[in-house]
Motif scaffolding. Structure first.
Motif, PDB file in Angstrom:
ATOM      1  N   PRO A  76       0.670  -1.356   0.077  1.00  0.00           N
ATOM      2  CA  PRO A  76      -0.164  -0.030   0.076  1.00  0.00           C
ATOM      3  C   PRO A  76       0.803   1.411  -0.114  1.00  0.00           C
ATOM      4  CG  PRO A  76      -0.624  -1.440   1.844  1.00  0.00           C
ATOM      5  CD  PRO A  76       0.657  -2.233   1.159  1.00  0.00           C
ATOM      6  N   MET A  77       0.169   2.313  -0.293  1.00  0.00           N
ATOM      7  CA  MET A  77       0.777   3.540  -0.568  1.00  0.00           C
ATOM      8  C   MET A  77       0.986   4.145   0.979  1.00  0.00           C
ATOM      9  SD  MET A  77      -0.400   5.222  -3.863  1.00  0.00           S
ATOM     10  CE  MET A  77      -2.084   4.661  -3.550  1.00  0.00           C
ATOM     11  N   LYS A  78       1.663   5.319   0.951  1.00  0.00           N
ATOM     12  CA  LYS A  78       1.894   6.056   2.220  1.00  0.00           C
ATOM     13  C   LYS A  78       0.727   6.117   2.886  1.00  0.00           C
ATOM     14  CE  LYS A  78       3.759  10.242   4.112  1.00  0.00           C
ATOM     15  NZ  LYS A  78       4.576  11.734   3.494  1.00  0.00           N
ATOM     16  N   VAL A  79       0.554   6.117   4.378  1.00  0.00           N
ATOM     17  CA  VAL A  79      -0.586   6.510   5.232  1.00  0.00           C
ATOM     18  C   VAL A  79      -0.655   8.062   5.295  1.00  0.00           C
ATOM     19  CG1 VAL A  79      -1.805   6.184   7.459  1.00  0.00           C
ATOM     20  CG2 VAL A  79      -0.369   4.333   6.429  1.00  0.00           C
ATOM     21  N   ASP A  80      -2.042   8.295   5.074  1.00  0.00           N
ATOM     22  CA  ASP A  80      -2.183  10.001   5.151  1.00  0.00           C
ATOM     23  C   ASP A  80      -2.615  10.348   6.340  1.00  0.00           C
ATOM     24  OD1 ASP A  80      -2.957  12.511   4.772  1.00  0.00           O
ATOM     25  OD2 ASP A  80      -3.547  12.250   2.738  1.00  0.00           O
ATOM     26  N   THR A 266     -13.261  13.587  -3.720  1.00  0.00           N
ATOM     27  CA  THR A 266     -12.689  15.193  -3.434  1.00  0.00           C
ATOM     28  C   THR A 266     -11.373  14.860  -2.300  1.00  0.00           C
ATOM     29  OG1 THR A 266     -14.593  15.471  -1.715  1.00  0.00           O
ATOM     30  CG2 THR A 266     -14.526  16.383  -4.101  1.00  0.00           C
ATOM     31  N   LEU A 267     -11.407  13.623  -1.843  1.00  0.00           N
ATOM     32  CA  LEU A 267     -10.581  13.453  -0.863  1.00  0.00           C
ATOM     33  C   LEU A 267      -9.421  12.993  -1.314  1.00  0.00           C
ATOM     34  CD1 LEU A 267     -12.605  12.326   2.423  1.00  0.00           C
ATOM     35  CD2 LEU A 267     -11.961  14.806   1.638  1.00  0.00           C
ATOM     36  N   ARG A 268      -9.450  12.196  -2.692  1.00  0.00           N
ATOM     37  CA  ARG A 268      -8.306  11.799  -3.181  1.00  0.00           C
ATOM     38  C   ARG A 268      -7.167  12.670  -3.554  1.00  0.00           C
ATOM     39  NH1 ARG A 268     -12.026   8.613  -7.998  1.00  0.00           N
ATOM     40  NH2 ARG A 268     -13.174   7.395  -6.324  1.00  0.00           N
ATOM     41  N   PRO A 269      -5.907  11.883  -3.492  1.00  0.00           N
ATOM     42  CA  PRO A 269      -4.705  12.822  -3.686  1.00  0.00           C
ATOM     43  C   PRO A 269      -4.642  12.803  -5.417  1.00  0.00           C
ATOM     44  CG  PRO A 269      -4.166  10.468  -3.145  1.00  0.00           C
ATOM     45  CD  PRO A 269      -5.423  10.539  -2.930  1.00  0.00           C
ATOM     46  N   THR A 291       1.610   9.042  -6.077  1.00  0.00           N
ATOM     47  CA  THR A 291       0.611  10.096  -5.901  1.00  0.00           C
ATOM     48  C   THR A 291       1.242  11.171  -5.211  1.00  0.00           C
ATOM     49  OG1 THR A 291       0.483   9.715  -3.294  1.00  0.00           O
ATOM     50  CG2 THR A 291      -0.704   8.308  -4.788  1.00  0.00           C
ATOM     51  N   GLN A 292       0.623  12.380  -5.040  1.00  0.00           N
ATOM     52  CA  GLN A 292       0.999  13.596  -4.693  1.00  0.00           C
ATOM     53  C   GLN A 292       0.870  13.731  -3.017  1.00  0.00           C
ATOM     54  OE1 GLN A 292       2.811  15.572  -6.330  1.00  0.00           O
ATOM     55  NE2 GLN A 292       2.440  14.834  -8.503  1.00  0.00           N
ATOM     56  N   ILE A 293       0.440  12.812  -2.082  1.00  0.00           N
ATOM     57  CA  ILE A 293       0.317  12.765  -0.826  1.00  0.00           C
ATOM     58  C   ILE A 293       1.646  13.668  -0.229  1.00  0.00           C
ATOM     59  CG2 ILE A 293       0.161  11.616   1.286  1.00  0.00           C
ATOM     60  CD1 ILE A 293      -1.233   9.463  -0.116  1.00  0.00           C
ATOM     61  N   GLY A 294       1.265  14.607   0.549  1.00  0.00           N
ATOM     62  CA  GLY A 294       2.484  15.290   1.261  1.00  0.00           C
ATOM     63  C   GLY A 294       2.715  16.504   0.560  1.00  0.00           C
TER      64      GLY A 294
END
Length: 357
Positions: A76-80, A266-269, A291-294
């Motif tokens: 899985p990707m990074k935890v937000d 709307t909450l998706r990165p 993704t662009q999380i962060g």
């Protein structure tokens, strides 16, 4: 529960306190008084195990045990943490639902099965918690895992260290070994997935010995309802966090994050490349990638708080899996995901009320 913009405090609590009677102790009460809350830190420690190649015979037994969906989803990707925090502010332990502008909603057994392919039906994951002495656990490790852990470097406070388990998976296996050897290795991988992703506790570094009691007979393991265990754990930690009893979070918060992305676009990165569901894979598999999380300033609790407050009926997806071609193990053929019942995972017992979602 209604909210204002991120530049202001939450203005309103429950309109009817007769049902939501825990408001004085709820994290949103603190938010209304002080204008902010802490950002929760999610524990997750299984990531290094994805770099280890799993022998095909071990993978077979992991599939039998019920972890095929999680394995197919991959790392899985990074935890937000900021998104999880904003969702916790909306969680109500009285109802086990998120209270949003468009109504109540919750994550259910259907979501767990569709996203991660974890079995909703089956027997509960529970059993005897402990042995009389530590030597009993070491002998159980020898029998079930094929390995006796070093008590000074590979165990801690009633559990096996994740690093020790991961190190065991790095030892190569041949192709012509007795079947029990592959089953033992599959149990080690299962413990890593449980302790690091599906049922992590707040330590973030160990797996309880007691879970070995649930992984003995392969014929019994393959009938365990991992989906209900995961959901019970998630509900438990959401309730405790929303009541301001936790600073760090256990439970499958990555599952909650994927649920939020499935339900609320709307909450998706921002993703690099399109998000596409490959047929016959769990829905969680489509969220792999970069993704662009962060990326500041969008990535903040205030941003997510705003987006949740602004959600309108057309912006919440009530049937996200309707057009997905899922594998058989992701489909609820018995209808148990609609049952109003109790979810059990060892000492945790939580109510499942899908009709509220």
């Amino acid at each position: 529960m209604e909210t204002s913009s991120s530049s202001e405090q939450l203005l309103y609590g429950p309109e009817d306190p007769s049902l939501l009677n825990l408001q004085k102790h709820h994290i949103s009460h603190k938010l209304m008084k002080e204008g902010t809350t802490q950002v929760f830190k999610v524990r997750r420690t299984e990531s290094k195990t994805w770099d280890v190649e799993i022998h095909e015979n071990v993978r077979y037994w992991l599939d039998v045990f019920g972890f095929k969906g999680v394995i197919d989803c991959g790392k899985p990707m990074k935890v937000d943490n900021e998104l999880i925090t904003a969702l916790i502010e909306r969680w109500r332990p009285e109802t086990h639902t998120f209270h949003l502008p468009i109504g109540e909603t919750t994550i259910t057994l259907e979501d767990v099965q569709a996203i991660w392919g974890l079995r909703a039906d089956g027997r509960v994951f529970t059993g005897r918690d402990y042995h009389d002495n530590f030597s009993d656990w070491t002998s159980k490790c020898r029998d079930l895992l094929g390995w006796i852990p070093d008590t000074s470097t590979e165990t801690k406070q009633g559990g096996l260290l994740m690093t020790a388990l991961i190190n065991q998976t790095r030892m190569p296996l041949g192709d012509d070994l007795p079947m029990y050897v592959y089953i033992q290795r599959a149990r080690i991988h299962a413990l890593i997935l449980l302790g690091g992703l599906i049922l992590p506790d707040t330590t973030g570094c160990k797996v309880p010995f007691m879970w070995l009691n649930g992984l003995g007979d392969p014929e019994e393991v393959k009938n365990i309802s991992w989906g209900s265990a995961a959901l019970a754990y998630l509900y438990h930690y959401l309730c405790e966090a929303s009541m301001d009893k936790r600073k760090e979070l256990g439970g499958p918060m990555m599952l909650l994050q994927l649920w939020a992305w499935e339900r609320m676009p709307t909450l998706r990165p921002a993703f690099i490349g399109p998000v596409v569901h490959e047929p016959y894979t769990p829905c969680g598999a489509r969220w792999k990638g970069t993704t662009q999380i962060g990326n500041a300033p969008r990535h903040s609790v205030e941003h997510y708080r705003d987006q949740i407050s602004l959600i309108r009926p057309g912006q919440f997806i009530w049937t996200p899996y309707a057009h997905c071609i899922l594998p058989d193990y992701c489909n609820d053929v018995t209808g148990c995901s609609l049952c109003e019942t109790y979810l059990v995972c060892w000492a945790y017992v939580e109510a499942h009320e899908p009709g509220r979602g």
